[in-house]
Write a protein that holds these residues in place. Structure first.
Motif, short mmCIF file in Angstrom:
data_model
loop_
_atom_site.label_atom_id
_atom_site.label_comp_id
_atom_site.label_asym_id
_atom_site.label_seq_id
_atom_site.Cartn_x
_atom_site.Cartn_y
_atom_site.Cartn_z
N UNK A 170 9.17 -1.57 -2.03
CA UNK A 170 10.14 -1.95 -1.00
C UNK A 170 11.47 -1.20 -1.14
N UNK A 171 11.81 -0.78 -2.33
CA UNK A 171 13.07 -0.07 -2.54
C UNK A 171 13.02 1.33 -1.92
N UNK A 172 14.14 1.83 -1.39
CA UNK A 172 14.17 3.16 -0.76
C UNK A 172 13.79 4.25 -1.76
N UNK A 173 12.99 5.18 -1.30
CA UNK A 173 12.58 6.31 -2.15
C UNK A 173 13.68 7.35 -2.20
N UNK A 174 13.77 8.08 -3.30
CA UNK A 174 14.70 9.18 -3.40
C UNK A 174 14.35 10.25 -2.37
N UNK A 175 15.34 10.94 -1.79
CA UNK A 175 15.08 11.92 -0.73
C UNK A 175 14.06 12.98 -1.12
N UNK A 176 14.07 13.40 -2.40
CA UNK A 176 13.17 14.48 -2.81
C UNK A 176 11.77 13.98 -3.18
N UNK A 177 11.58 12.66 -3.16
CA UNK A 177 10.27 12.11 -3.51
C UNK A 177 9.48 11.86 -2.23
#
Length: 231
Positions: free
Chosen positions: A93-100
């Motif tokens: 549910x937590x936002x993913x890092x942009x590069x992931x």
């Protein structure tokens, strides 16, 4: 060496190791169950490769330490599975890092795990407690003889209950009815087959543990209520 009364104050050398292995098998099986496998004529979820070992642990725990100790180990495994499921849900549910770039893959595999865990908890609660109850009762009736009959009898019933409940909850409306039936039959045959094949190992480990622990518990006055953590 038979001890029909309480062993609450006694410490055991190998109980912690068996508990850790039991929990590890339960958690790994839950994650591995997200994949459906084909092996010859059998169709089963990936967790089936390892999950039958948990029933062997259950047999050994009940045979050596008694139903009361097994009950604690089972609930510890359930608590660990709930923690694992909650962690996967929270991480997903937590936002993913942009590069992931693998959020979709995570959701497809580990996002399915909470349902698997819920199915496993309900099925194993009924199946394992049935298995342990039958094994403990048969041990008293047979005066501790015929271990292979007791382990196979309890497994045939426990695994049937476990497999049917788990497959129905985990895969209903996810796979076709035909595949679901095939899955239940394949899982049941495979799990019982593993129990039968590992019977010599169960015998050897049980006898070794009884000697090491100086324990061979008979559940004569045991409270078999699965929710009664302490007698």
């Amino acid at each position: 060496m038979n001890r029909p009364h309480t062993h609450a104050s006694k410490s055991f050398q190998h109980l912690d190791t068996l508990t850790a292995l039991f929990v590890a098998v339960l958690l790994i099986s839950n994650v591995a169950s997200t994949k459906i496998l084909m092996a010859g004529p059998f169709t089963f979820d990936g967790g089936t490769l390892l999950f039958p070992i948990s029933y062997i642990f259950g047999d050994i725990l009940t045979e050596v330490y008694g139903y009361r100790r097994s009950r604690k180990v089972i609930w510890l495994g359930f608590a660990s599975a709930i923690l694992m499921s909650f962690t996967f849900i929270l991480v997903g549910a937590l936002p993913a890092a942009p590069e992931w770039k693998y959020q979709s893959a995570y959701d497809q595999i580990l996002g399915f795990t909470p349902r698997i865990v819920i199915a496993s908890l309900i099925a194993y609660c009924v199946g394992e407690f049935s298995n342990s109850y039958i094994l403990a009762k048969l041990k008293v009736l047979t005066h501790g003889k015929y271990l292979w009959i007791r382990t196979m009898s309890s497994t045939l019933i426990g695994q049937l209950i476990d497999t049917a409940i788990f497959s129905a909850i985990a895969f209903a409306n996810v796979i076709s009815t035909q595949l679901l039936i095939t899955l239940i039959v394949s899982n049941y045959v495979f799990k019982c087959g593993v129990e039968l094949i590992f019977t010599p190992v169960t015998y050897a480990l049980t006898q070794w543990l009884k000697q090491q622990e100086q324990e061979d518990y008979f559940d004569i006055d045991t409270n078999f209520n699965p929710f009664q953590i302490e007698d």
